[in-house]
Design a protein around this motif. Sequence first.
Motif, PDB file in Angstrom:
ATOM      1  N   VAL A 603       0.848  -1.185   0.000  1.00  0.00           N
ATOM      2  CA  VAL A 603       0.000   0.000   0.000  1.00  0.00           C
ATOM      3  C   VAL A 603       0.891   1.246   0.000  1.00  0.00           C
ATOM      4  CG1 VAL A 603      -0.196  -0.118   2.523  1.00  0.00           C
ATOM      5  CG2 VAL A 603      -1.803   1.276   1.233  1.00  0.00           C
ATOM      6  N   SER A 604       0.539   2.192  -0.876  1.00  0.00           N
ATOM      7  CA  SER A 604       1.252   3.481  -0.889  1.00  0.00           C
ATOM      8  C   SER A 604       0.215   4.596  -0.887  1.00  0.00           C
ATOM      9  CB  SER A 604       2.152   3.591  -2.120  1.00  0.00           C
ATOM     10  OG  SER A 604       1.379   3.716  -3.304  1.00  0.00           O
ATOM     11  N   ILE A 605       0.533   5.686  -0.178  1.00  0.00           N
ATOM     12  CA  ILE A 605      -0.336   6.859  -0.111  1.00  0.00           C
ATOM     13  C   ILE A 605       0.449   8.050  -0.631  1.00  0.00           C
ATOM     14  CG2 ILE A 605      -1.672   8.364   1.409  1.00  0.00           C
ATOM     15  CD1 ILE A 605      -2.072   6.025   3.299  1.00  0.00           C
ATOM     16  N   ASN A 606      -0.109   8.691  -1.667  1.00  0.00           N
ATOM     17  CA  ASN A 606       0.574   9.812  -2.341  1.00  0.00           C
ATOM     18  C   ASN A 606       1.971   9.400  -2.798  1.00  0.00           C
ATOM     19  OD1 ASN A 606      -1.656  11.473  -2.045  1.00  0.00           O
ATOM     20  ND2 ASN A 606      -0.919  12.385  -0.131  1.00  0.00           N
ATOM     21  N   GLU A 607       2.026   8.216  -3.414  1.00  0.00           N
ATOM     22  CA  GLU A 607       3.251   7.649  -4.001  1.00  0.00           C
ATOM     23  C   GLU A 607       4.343   7.378  -2.971  1.00  0.00           C
ATOM     24  OE1 GLU A 607       2.990   6.524  -6.768  1.00  0.00           O
ATOM     25  OE2 GLU A 607       1.643   7.733  -7.981  1.00  0.00           O
ATOM     26  N   LYS A 608       3.987   7.325  -1.711  1.00  0.00           N
ATOM     27  CA  LYS A 608       4.951   7.004  -0.661  1.00  0.00           C
ATOM     28  C   LYS A 608       4.552   5.669  -0.035  1.00  0.00           C
ATOM     29  CE  LYS A 608       6.884   8.622   3.720  1.00  0.00           C
ATOM     30  NZ  LYS A 608       6.846   9.678   4.764  1.00  0.00           N
ATOM     31  N   LEU A 609       5.470   4.701  -0.081  1.00  0.00           N
ATOM     32  CA  LEU A 609       5.182   3.373   0.446  1.00  0.00           C
ATOM     33  C   LEU A 609       4.910   3.448   1.950  1.00  0.00           C
ATOM     34  CD1 LEU A 609       5.046   0.311  -0.243  1.00  0.00           C
ATOM     35  CD2 LEU A 609       7.431   0.182   0.508  1.00  0.00           C
ATOM     36  N   THR A 610       3.790   2.888   2.338  1.00  0.00           N
ATOM     37  CA  THR A 610       3.396   2.899   3.750  1.00  0.00           C
ATOM     38  C   THR A 610       3.669   1.569   4.427  1.00  0.00           C
ATOM     39  OG1 THR A 610       1.642   4.473   3.208  1.00  0.00           O
ATOM     40  CG2 THR A 610       1.483   3.358   5.331  1.00  0.00           C
ATOM     41  N   GLY A 611       3.402   0.473   3.735  1.00  0.00           N
ATOM     42  CA  GLY A 611       3.588  -0.851   4.323  1.00  0.00           C
ATOM     43  C   GLY A 611       3.004  -1.924   3.422  1.00  0.00           C
ATOM     44  N   LEU A 612       2.734  -3.068   3.997  1.00  0.00           N
ATOM     45  CA  LEU A 612       2.164  -4.175   3.217  1.00  0.00           C
ATOM     46  C   LEU A 612       1.246  -5.020   4.092  1.00  0.00           C
ATOM     47  CD1 LEU A 612       3.784  -7.078   4.010  1.00  0.00           C
ATOM     48  CD2 LEU A 612       5.639  -5.845   2.878  1.00  0.00           C
ATOM     49  N   PHE A 613       0.269  -5.635   3.433  1.00  0.00           N
ATOM     50  CA  PHE A 613      -0.634  -6.586   4.076  1.00  0.00           C
ATOM     51  C   PHE A 613      -0.249  -8.001   3.644  1.00  0.00           C
ATOM     52  CE2 PHE A 613      -3.203  -2.734   3.684  1.00  0.00           C
ATOM     53  CZ  PHE A 613      -3.761  -2.615   4.950  1.00  0.00           C
ATOM     54  N   THR A 614      -0.220  -8.928   4.571  1.00  0.00           N
ATOM     55  CA  THR A 614      -0.095 -10.348   4.219  1.00  0.00           C
ATOM     56  C   THR A 614      -1.420 -11.029   4.512  1.00  0.00           C
ATOM     57  OG1 THR A 614       0.717 -10.999   6.412  1.00  0.00           O
ATOM     58  CG2 THR A 614       2.353 -10.368   4.771  1.00  0.00           C
ATOM     59  N   ILE A 615      -1.905 -11.790   3.546  1.00  0.00           N
ATOM     60  CA  ILE A 615      -3.196 -12.468   3.693  1.00  0.00           C
ATOM     61  C   ILE A 615      -2.962 -13.964   3.576  1.00  0.00           C
ATOM     62  CG2 ILE A 615      -5.489 -12.809   2.693  1.00  0.00           C
ATOM     63  CD1 ILE A 615      -3.720  -9.631   1.861  1.00  0.00           C
ATOM     64  N   ARG A 616      -3.364 -14.686   4.596  1.00  0.00           N
ATOM     65  CA  ARG A 616      -3.270 -16.142   4.578  1.00  0.00           C
ATOM     66  C   ARG A 616      -4.601 -16.734   4.991  1.00  0.00           C
ATOM     67  NH1 ARG A 616       1.693 -18.167   8.062  1.00  0.00           N
ATOM     68  NH2 ARG A 616       0.874 -16.623   9.497  1.00  0.00           N
ATOM     69  N   ASN A 617      -5.047 -17.722   4.222  1.00  0.00           N
ATOM     70  CA  ASN A 617      -6.239 -18.453   4.629  1.00  0.00           C
ATOM     71  C   ASN A 617      -5.889 -19.335   5.815  1.00  0.00           C
ATOM     72  OD1 ASN A 617      -8.013 -17.458   2.688  1.00  0.00           O
ATOM     73  ND2 ASN A 617      -7.272 -18.909   1.156  1.00  0.00           N
ATOM     74  N   SER A 618      -6.614 -19.201   6.879  1.00  0.00           N
ATOM     75  CA  SER A 618      -6.307 -19.968   8.075  1.00  0.00           C
ATOM     76  C   SER A 618      -6.924 -21.364   7.984  1.00  0.00           C
ATOM     77  CB  SER A 618      -6.846 -19.245   9.316  1.00  0.00           C
ATOM     78  OG  SER A 618      -8.231 -19.015   9.186  1.00  0.00           O
ATOM     79  N   TYR A 619      -6.232 -22.343   8.592  1.00  0.00           N
ATOM     80  CA  TYR A 619      -6.777 -23.695   8.635  1.00  0.00           C
ATOM     81  C   TYR A 619      -7.956 -23.732   9.602  1.00  0.00           C
ATOM     82  CZ  TYR A 619      -2.694 -25.262   6.067  1.00  0.00           C
ATOM     83  OH  TYR A 619      -1.754 -25.429   5.106  1.00  0.00           O
TER      84      TYR A 619
END
Length: 812
Positions: A603-619
Motif C-alpha cells: 500500500v502506498s499513499i501519495n506515491e509514498k510506500l506505507t507498508g504491506l498486508f499479508t493475507i493467509r487463509n487460516s486452517y
Amino acid sequence: MAVSSHTDTQTTCFHCGENCTDKDITLQDKIFCCQGCKMVYEILNQYDLCEYYDLNSKPGINQRVAVRSDKFAFLEEEKIAQQLYLFRDDVQTHVTFYIPQIHCSSCLWLLENLHKLEKGVQRVTVNFSKKEVLIIYSHQETSLRKIAEVLTAIGYEPYISLQDLQHKKPVVNRQLIYQLGVAGFCFGNIMLLSFPDYFDSAGGLDDTFNRLFRYMNLVLALPVLFYSAQAFYKSAWSGLKHGFLNIDVPIVLAILVTFARSMVEVVNGQPGYFDSMTGIVFFMLIGRVLQDKTYQGLSFDRDYTAYFPIAVSVIKEEKEIPTMLPDIKTGDTIRIHNSELIPADGIIVRGKALIDYSFVTGESAPVSKAIGELIYAGGRQLDGNLEILTIKEVAQSYLTSLWNRDELKNREEKSVSFVHLLSRYFTWAVLLIAALTTIYWWTHEPARIFPAVTAILIIACPCALLLASSFTNGHILRILSRHQLYLRNAQAIENMANTTHIVFDKTGTLTGKTGSSVIYYGTSLTPGQEVLIATLAAQSTHPLSNAIVQYCGTPASRHVHDFQQFPGKGVCGWVEGFFIRLGSAEFTGAHRKNEPEGSVVYVSINEKLTGLFTIRNSYRSGLRLLMQQLQEHYPLSVLSGDNNHTIRPLRQLMGNNATLLFEQQPADKLAYIISLQKKGERVMMIGDGLNDAGALKQSDIGISLTEDSNNFTPASDGIMEAKQLPLLLSFIQLCKSNKQIILISFVLSLLYNITGLYFAVQGILSPLVAAILMPASSISIILITYSCSEWMGKRLYHKALRQMNDKSHIPD
C-alpha cells in the motif's frame, strides 16, 4: 517495521446487525451500515410493517451488494415464466420460489405479509424448513418479475436456476405408505380374529365361528399377498434376473409358502399361519419406510443446471434478448454483466475480462483475459460488462464435462451390501436344510414332508436380518444428519466404514472460505487512513481486496475519483484528496525483500510506500487434533490446486507420512484417486469446489464440505457442514458401529432361527408358536437396533467433544 493487528468496536446496523464504520447513514435516530439496509427499512416503515423488527433483534439481511435493476427481466418471457408456474388459470397464478435468506420468525412474518407490499399478491405460504415460499397472485394486477423484484428489494432475493425448469422435485412414494397401511390393518384384524385359536385349549368358540373367522383371515390375507408385498416381489425378481439371490428372495419364499400352507390348513379345518404371513410383510415394510425417510430436501445429483442462471442476455440487432440456456447456440453473442457467471465456452469480442475460476480450479486468484482470447464456462466476470462469441453450447462446455466423464464408474452397480452377501449364503443354507429334511422324511414318514418343509421356510425367514439392516441404517443416517453429515443412502454408510485411505482437497476444505488471516507490516495507519484504504479496496471484487476491507473495517460512503484496476498488478484512485495504490511491489514502487509468507499486497499513499498486508487463509479450527487422530488409523493425502509455498505449515498439520501434491488440476486429482484404487485402496475423498467433482465421483465415498448445505454442491455421496470436519473420525467410527450392530442382530436372529428350525424339521411347529415367535423376534430386533444405534451415536459424539476440550490448547 511495526506489526499491526486490528480490532474495532463498531455501532451495529439497525436492520442487519453488522458493524457500521460511521454514523452518517441514519433515519429516525436509527443507524444503518449502507444505503441498501436503510432503503429496506424505509419500505417497511412506509407500509407499516416495522413489527418485523419486534419479532427478532436485527433480523434483516445485509444489503450492501446492489442487485442489477434488470436482473429478473427474463421472467417477462412467457416461455420462461410458464415453466415456473405450478398452476395458472384466468384469475390467478401459483408459483414457488426458493429463498435461501429465510432464517427466523421475522422472515416468515414479513413474507406472509407480502400482499401489503405488492397489491396483486393474494396469499403467501412459507415452508420454513425447505426455505420455500408458495405465492398465489393475480397476474392481472402484478407480474412474476415484479414479485421477484419486490422480494429482492426487501432482502429476500429468490434463487432461480435452470434446474428448476428441467427437473421436477421428487414425488413422495405414497404407494409404500399405502401398502404399509393395508398390511397393518389386515395384520391387526387377523391377530384379533385368531384369538379363539390361540386359546382353543380353554374352550374356544363354536366350530362354525372358528371356520368363519379362519376364512375371514384368508380374505384379509389376500390384499397383503397381492398388494402390500409387491415391493418384495419386484426386488426379488430383479435380483434373480441378474443371477443374484438378494435378501428379498427368502422373504418372498416365506410369504408364498406361508400363504399356501395356511390356505391348505384352513380348507382342512386348521387355523393356518395368516397372522405370521401378514406380520412378516408389515414389519418388513416398516423397516423399508423408515430407511427411505431421509433428508429429501438435499439434492446430491445436481449438475450444471443447478449452478447456472435460467437465462442470459443474447445480443441481437444491438438489443439484449433474455434467452434460456438450452436455446443458446454456437455463434450467439452473449453479454455477461459484472459478477455474472459465464454459461458457455466462448471468445471475447468486447470488454475487459477478469475471470474468477474458483468453482472450476478451486483457487480464488482472478485471471485476466483480452479480446480474442478463449474463456471457459463456470467463471465469474469481475470487471464490468463483457461480450463473448459462443463456440460451444452449454451442455458441451468444459464445465459440464466435469460431471460427464465416460471413465467414471458407477459405484452403485459395483457396490454390494454385506447384508445381501449374508442373505445369499443364508438363502442357500435354508434351501439345503429344507432339501435334507425332505430326504429324511421321505425315507421315514412321507406325510411329514409338507408340514416340515413349509415350517422351515416360514421360520427361517431372514426378516430379523432385514429389519436389523433397515432400522439400523435408517437410524444411523438420522444420527449423522443431526450432526450435519448428510449421506446419500445406506450404502454410503458401509463405504465410509470400509475406508482405507483419506484424501483431502486443500482450498476451501482444510482452509476456510472466510476468516482470512490478515497482518499489516509497516508505518502504523491512523483510523482515517484505514478508512481511505478500505474505501479504495471496496471498489474491487478481488478476494485480496475483500480481505483488506474486512481488516480495515467497512468503508464509509466516500467517492473514489479516477479509479483504475490493473489485472494482476493492483488498483489505484483518489480518495478525499489522497492518491492510494494497492497491489504488487512493482505497482506500488516497493522493493521485494524478505516478504512474509502468504499473499502480499503493498500500500502506498501519495506515491509514498506505507507498508504491506499479508493475507493467509487460516486452517479450520480443530484440524490439528483431527489429523493426529487420523494418522493413527489411515494414510492421508492432500491434493491442492495452489503452489507449494504453504508446504511447511501443511506438512506440520498433516504429518511426515502424508502425501502432499500441489498444482493439481481436476484431471490430476481424478487420476490420483484411480491410482490409489488400483492399489486396492478404498478411498474417501473430502473436497469442496467444482474441480473436485470428478474425484468425488470416482472415490468409494465422496464427501463435499460446504459452508451452507443449500449452496451449490458437486455430485457426491454426502454433504458435511464445514464446522463438523473435526468430528470426521467419530463419524467413521459410528459407521463401523453400524455394521457391528447389524451383525449382533443377525446373531440373535440366527439363534431364533435355529430354535425354530429345531421344531420345524420335526414337523411339530404349531401356528401359536409361529405367531408368537415371529412378531416377538421382529419387535426385539427393532428395540435392540434403535437403542444400540442411539447409544453409540451419543457415546462417540461426546467422546469427540471431550477430546477437543481436553486438547483445546493445541494450536491450529
